[in-house]
Design a protein around this motif. Structure first.
Motif, PDB file in Angstrom:
ATOM      1  N   TRP A  70       8.022 -19.691   4.169  1.00 10.75           N
ATOM      2  CA  TRP A  70       6.956 -18.903   4.782  1.00 10.75           C
ATOM      3  C   TRP A  70       7.391 -17.488   5.125  1.00 10.75           C
ATOM      4  CZ3 TRP A  70       2.160 -19.191   4.123  1.00 10.75           C
ATOM      5  CH2 TRP A  70       1.247 -18.508   4.959  1.00 10.75           C
ATOM      6  N   ASN A  71       8.618 -17.290   5.597  1.00 14.21           N
ATOM      7  CA  ASN A  71       9.074 -15.928   5.859  1.00 14.21           C
ATOM      8  C   ASN A  71       9.011 -15.093   4.585  1.00 14.21           C
ATOM      9  OD1 ASN A  71       9.575 -16.376   8.567  1.00 14.21           O
ATOM     10  ND2 ASN A  71      11.724 -16.856   8.264  1.00 14.21           N
ATOM     11  N   SER A  72       9.455 -15.659   3.474  1.00 10.82           N
ATOM     12  CA  SER A  72       9.430 -14.938   2.199  1.00 10.82           C
ATOM     13  C   SER A  72       7.995 -14.652   1.760  1.00 10.82           C
ATOM     14  CB  SER A  72      10.161 -15.739   1.121  1.00 10.82           C
ATOM     15  OG  SER A  72      11.553 -15.784   1.375  1.00 10.82           O
ATOM     16  N   VAL A  73       7.111 -15.616   1.961  1.00 10.50           N
ATOM     17  CA  VAL A  73       5.700 -15.408   1.605  1.00 10.50           C
ATOM     18  C   VAL A  73       5.127 -14.223   2.371  1.00 10.50           C
ATOM     19  CG1 VAL A  73       3.376 -16.371   1.829  1.00 10.50           C
ATOM     20  CG2 VAL A  73       5.216 -17.767   0.871  1.00 10.50           C
ATOM     21  N   LEU A  74       5.338 -14.219   3.692  1.00 14.69           N
ATOM     22  CA  LEU A  74       4.774 -13.146   4.511  1.00 14.69           C
ATOM     23  C   LEU A  74       5.382 -11.793   4.173  1.00 14.69           C
ATOM     24  CD1 LEU A  74       4.443 -14.761   8.050  1.00 14.69           C
ATOM     25  CD2 LEU A  74       2.680 -14.449   6.314  1.00 14.69           C
ATOM     26  N   GLU A  75       6.684 -11.776   3.900  1.00 12.64           N
ATOM     27  CA  GLU A  75       7.332 -10.519   3.547  1.00 12.64           C
ATOM     28  C   GLU A  75       6.784  -9.971   2.231  1.00 12.64           C
ATOM     29  OE1 GLU A  75      11.421 -11.756   5.919  1.00 12.64           O
ATOM     30  OE2 GLU A  75      11.425 -11.678   3.729  1.00 12.64           O
ATOM     31  N   SER A  76       6.513 -10.854   1.294  1.00 12.58           N
ATOM     32  CA  SER A  76       5.929 -10.436   0.023  1.00 12.58           C
ATOM     33  C   SER A  76       4.493  -9.964   0.215  1.00 12.58           C
ATOM     34  CB  SER A  76       5.981 -11.597  -0.978  1.00 12.58           C
ATOM     35  OG  SER A  76       5.989 -11.145  -2.300  1.00 12.58           O
ATOM     36  N   VAL A  77       3.729 -10.695   1.033  1.00 14.08           N
ATOM     37  CA  VAL A  77       2.341 -10.320   1.313  1.00 14.08           C
ATOM     38  C   VAL A  77       2.283  -8.943   1.976  1.00 14.08           C
ATOM     39  CG1 VAL A  77       0.409 -10.853   2.845  1.00 14.08           C
ATOM     40  CG2 VAL A  77       1.366 -12.644   1.386  1.00 14.08           C
ATOM     41  N   LYS A  78       3.163  -8.703   2.943  1.00 15.97           N
ATOM     42  CA  LYS A  78       3.152  -7.424   3.659  1.00 15.97           C
ATOM     43  C   LYS A  78       3.365  -6.248   2.711  1.00 15.97           C
ATOM     44  CE  LYS A  78       3.631  -6.306   7.635  1.00 15.97           C
ATOM     45  NZ  LYS A  78       2.729  -5.635   8.603  1.00 15.97           N
ATOM     46  N   GLN A  79       4.118  -6.486   1.628  1.00 15.31           N
ATOM     47  CA  GLN A  79       4.389  -5.416   0.675  1.00 15.31           C
ATOM     48  C   GLN A  79       3.472  -5.470  -0.549  1.00 15.31           C
ATOM     49  OE1 GLN A  79       6.293  -3.067   1.660  1.00 15.31           O
ATOM     50  NE2 GLN A  79       6.985  -4.190   3.476  1.00 15.31           N
ATOM     51  N   GLY A  80       2.595  -6.471  -0.623  1.00 18.94           N
ATOM     52  CA  GLY A  80       1.658  -6.577  -1.741  1.00 18.94           C
ATOM     53  C   GLY A  80       2.321  -6.947  -3.051  1.00 18.94           C
ATOM     54  N   VAL A  81       3.430  -7.700  -2.985  1.00 22.61           N
ATOM     55  CA  VAL A  81       4.169  -8.087  -4.190  1.00 22.61           C
ATOM     56  C   VAL A  81       3.752  -9.502  -4.612  1.00 22.61           C
ATOM     57  CG1 VAL A  81       6.458  -8.519  -5.179  1.00 22.61           C
ATOM     58  CG2 VAL A  81       6.120  -6.634  -3.555  1.00 22.61           C
ATOM     59  N   PRO A  82       3.206  -9.695  -5.814  1.00 21.30           N
ATOM     60  CA  PRO A  82       2.777 -11.034  -6.257  1.00 21.30           C
ATOM     61  C   PRO A  82       3.965 -11.970  -6.415  1.00 21.30           C
ATOM     62  CG  PRO A  82       2.670  -9.474  -8.080  1.00 21.30           C
ATOM     63  CD  PRO A  82       2.959  -8.665  -6.847  1.00 21.30           C
TER      64      PRO A  82
END
Length: 518
Positions: free
Chosen positions: A404-416
């Motif tokens: 989940w940390n990785s998911v949120l970090e990717s979401v925050k930067q808009g990286v698919p």
């Protein structure tokens, strides 16, 4: 999965406590928030982010993070703690050897997976409970001139026994779910009902959430083997039973991102559910030191075109099997796309010593030398500045285990995301992202029984997400849409997560028990 603003408002209204007058609450100076994360790197990272969030909301409150001695020492020395001078720490006595654990084994990243159950059970020990009880009792009596302190315990759901301590000491209690809403509620349901035992098929519905279908390939090995009488089942069911006695549930997500998962959580637990996320770390800052890992990696990224680099990481304590690693490396060479791989030894080897990586044994012959020579690949052994990598303009996709940390970090930067979930809630985080259209799942699991992963399949997924075809464009568009939603949730001008945080504090302070024992 999208809902209208009116629907989201109704969701928040269902959580609201009776109206309170903010001016009549206890002052921030009399508020002491005690954070108790489960001892795992992902949990620590989320709780450190939570500490910063709570401090920004109530800057005069005392905030203390408690853990075992080795963990407290490591956290105090971390850059995250250095950036949070307001945060206090308290070490609870803990001797790993008394629980059949190796010396110094006080967190999941410090033990082999075979010791995980022993560590989980050790966190329930009477000695640890008594030490925490003593700390809370002392904190409640530590006000100036004998004034009573308002204690709010915010604990990890894996430490559900903290509800008993909070009740005994007249403190308020909340859980902080550092995982997503959907992943958490599905994982909770699986352990509570073990529905896979009731069917011979590969796919089945959850008894309490029949709209959700789960496949056996999404069950970790120890859950698939559980029968309700085993030690893992006993541990999880103890936490679930005690967990219903909390006062509130904080979730590291947003109303707009996970409306379905939050609805399911609210049906499951009869307390207010406050989505206050996304709480993520800040990217590491560059320095003038050319040898510093972060700066070396950033310079490498600077030399590549926008959205051209694939970032690969399976988390701080995960890896894939040897044959899976070989196939992934072959797929990367086949695509020819530049990549950064935060690489650890394969499953079954010394995964806690990333510096001892044996490229000659665990990667195709000459792989590392070739990608270094043609500047198409960068292998990072050990720690990688994940936030900085994801925030860089050259990063175009993230091959992730969907923690989940990785998911949120990717979401925050808009990286698919290209999803390769390995355990626990990761399978369901990946499923939820797939329903959004922001993730392409490429593989599942790293157990011996998990499916074979072929290089052609991996290469195709990379090209699908990073290429110029319509599918790739749609995945990127959907992730950008989520990014805008979660950014809006944190707006000081009516963002849903900001409102949820205020409602949480109102709930805690308005309902503080008056019976603290001093």
């Amino acid at each position: 999965m999208l809902e209208s603003p009116n629907q989201r408002s109704r969701c928040r209204i269902r959580n609201m406590v009776p109206p309170v007058q903010m001016v009549t609450m206890p002052s921030d100076e009399s508020l002491h928030i005690v954070l108790f994360p489960f001892p795992g790197q992902g949990h620590f990272a989320a709780f450190l982010s939570l500490a910063g969030h709570l401090h920004r909301a109530r800057s005069s409150a005392t905030i203390t993070l408690v853990s075992t001695p080795c963990n407290v020492d490591a956290l105090r020395a971390s850059s995250s703690a250095a950036a949070a001078p307001f945060l206090q720490f308290h070490a609870l006595p803990f001797v790993p050897e008394e629980h059949g654990l190796p010396a110094g084994a006080e967190s999941t990243d410090a033990v082999h997976i075979h010791h995980f159950l022993a560590l989980f059970e050790a966190t329930e020990s009477p000695a640890l409970r008594a030490a925490f009880d003593g700390f809370v009792a002392g904190a409640a009596c530590a006000g100036a001139d004998g004034a009573q302190v308002c204690i709010v315990v915010v604990a990890d759901p894996f430490l559900a026994w903290t509800t008993v301590v909070a009740r005994r000491r007249g403190a308020r209690h909340a859980f902080f779910d550092s995982c997503g809403a959907f992943g958490s509620v599905v994982y909770h349901s699986l352990w509570n009902h073990l529905p896979h035992l009731r069917t011979g098929g590969d796919a089945f519905c959850l008894p309490d959430h029949p709209e959700v279908t789960v496949h056996r390939s999404q069950l970790p090995r120890f859950l698939l083997a559980a029968d309700g009488t085993d030690r893992w089942s006993a541990f999880h069911r103890r936490q679930i039973s005690l967990g219903y006695d909390t006062d509130a549930l904080l979730v590291n997500t947003t109303e707009e991102f996970e409306p379905a998962g939050l609805r399911m959580l609210r049906r499951t637990i009869d307390v207010p559910v406050w989505p206050i996320g996304p709480l993520v770390r800040l990217p590491a800052q560059r320095s003038n030191n050319p040898d510093r890992d972060c700066d070396r990696i950033m310079r490498w990224l600077d030399g590549h075109e926008a959205r051209s680099v694939l970032y690969i990481s399976f988390g701080s304590q995960n890896s894939v099997r040897l044959e899976q690693m070989m196939e992934l490396a072959a797929a990367l060479e086949f695509t020819g796309r530049p990549f950064i791989w935060a690489i650890r030894p394969p499953v079954g080897f010394d995964n806690h010593n990333a510096g001892a990586f044996r490229a000659d044994r665990w990667l195709p012959e000459g792989f590392e030398a070739r990608v270094r020579a043609n500047d198409t690949g960068l292998l990072v052994h050990g720690w990688a500045p994940q936030l900085s990598i994801l925030a860089h303009a050259s990063t175009g996709a993230f091959l992730s285990h969907c923690g989940w940390n990785s998911v949120l970090e990717s979401v925050k930067q808009g990286v698919p995301i290209i999803g390769w979930p390995l355990q626990a809630d990761q399978f369901f985080n990946c499923k939820m992202l797939g329903e959004w259209g922001a993730c392409v799942e490429v593989a599942r699991g790293n157990d011996e029984g998990s499916s074979v992963v072929e290089r052609a399949t991996l290469a195709e997924a990379v090209e699908t997400v990073m290429g110029g075809a319509a599918k790739g464009s749609e995945v990127r568009r959907r992730m950008k849409e989520i990014q805008e939603l979660v950014t809006g949730a944190q707006s000081e001008c009516g963002g849903s997560s900001v409102e949820a945080s205020e409602e949480f504090f109102a709930s805690m302070l308005h309902g503080t028990a008056a019976g603290n024992e001093c």
